[in-house]
Design a protein around this motif. Structure first.
Motif, mmCIF file in Angstrom:
data_model
loop_
_atom_site.group_PDB
_atom_site.id
_atom_site.type_symbol
_atom_site.label_atom_id
_atom_site.label_comp_id
_atom_site.label_asym_id
_atom_site.label_seq_id
_atom_site.Cartn_x
_atom_site.Cartn_y
_atom_site.Cartn_z
ATOM 1 N N ARG A 139 -5.309 6.295 -6.706
ATOM 2 C CA ARG A 139 -4.222 5.421 -6.238
ATOM 3 C C ARG A 139 -4.154 4.243 -7.194
ATOM 4 N NH1 ARG A 139 -1.692 4.048 -1.426
ATOM 5 N NH2 ARG A 139 -2.949 5.528 -0.273
ATOM 6 N N GLN A 178 2.206 2.271 -3.546
ATOM 7 C CA GLN A 178 1.274 2.523 -4.643
ATOM 8 C C GLN A 178 1.223 4.021 -4.952
ATOM 9 O OE1 GLN A 178 -2.200 0.775 -2.886
ATOM 10 N NE2 GLN A 178 -1.600 -1.301 -3.434
ATOM 11 N N LEU A 195 -3.369 0.725 -7.784
ATOM 12 C CA LEU A 195 -3.248 -0.419 -6.889
ATOM 13 C C LEU A 195 -2.406 -1.545 -7.472
ATOM 14 C CD1 LEU A 195 -7.019 -0.605 -5.863
ATOM 15 C CD2 LEU A 195 -5.160 0.508 -4.617
ATOM 16 N N ALA A 255 0.819 -1.212 0.000
ATOM 17 C CA ALA A 255 0.000 0.000 0.000
ATOM 18 C C ALA A 255 0.858 1.270 0.000
ATOM 19 C CB ALA A 255 -0.947 -0.005 1.191
#
Length: 192
Positions: A99, A86, A101, A83
């Protein structure tokens, strides 16, 4: 590396791979040569609309502009995307936050999470690309109105919409609450 530097490298890499000058990309995208130059030097924070024009001209999805540059990617791309690694980008015009992913490892599918502010609107003049790009939008929370060509859809939490990126698309949050949604994109190369 910050998101603007990464975006600058990726845009320059995509343009160079096609053998295009700044003038050629400017002509194909209807984005000025000076604006493209500023973006490629990391000196400009382009809007989503400008990035969509550049992506359309290059025949790629907007999400592809946020993929790691070939110059910075690991020798063996990872199938895992933590996370904190990203890429996150905020549209300076609307304030929407995207974002990416998907991990660096190539896949025919790209996943993007979007947080779209209340009362905001973004219009893309999407046109034909070198590849067919399809996407599905799944509303995680909130409400979005999405106009695809001439057809408008109102999506609520849990709703999903599939579309092909070959016509103008307008994204609008008509409420006083922010919305969050997932975009899954797939790319199919066109036959020569």
């Amino acid at each position: 590396m910050d998101i603007h530097t990464a975006l600058a490298q990726r845009l320059r890499e995509l343009r160079d791979a096609r053998g295009w000058s700044l003038e050629a990309l400017a002509e194909r995208s209807a984005v000025s040569r000076s604006t493209i130059s500023l973006i490629e030097r990391g000196e400009s924070s382009p809007t989503a609309v400008v990035l969509d024009k550049l992506a359309t001209a290059l025949g790629v999805s907007l999400a592809s502009l946020f993929e790691p540059s070939g110059h910075t990617a690991a020798a063996e791309p990872s199938p895992y995307a933590a996370a904190q690694s990203q890429p996150v980008w905020t549209d300076p015009a609307s304030g929407y936050v995207r974002r990416n992913l998907s991990p660096e490892l190539w896949s025919p599918i790209q996943l993007v999470e979007v947080r779209f502010p209340a009362g905001k609107r973004v219009a893309y003049d999407t046109s034909l690309r070198d590849a067919e790009i399809h996407q599905q939008v799944w509303i995680i929370e909130g409400t979005m109105e999405i106009t695809v060509g001439e057809r408008r859809w109102r999506l609520e939490t849990g709703d999903c919409l599939a579309m092909k990126l070959d016509c103008p698309i307008v994204w609008r949050n008509p409420t006083r609450q922010s919305a969050r949604y997932l975009v899954a994109l797939s790319r199919v190369a066109r036959n020569p």
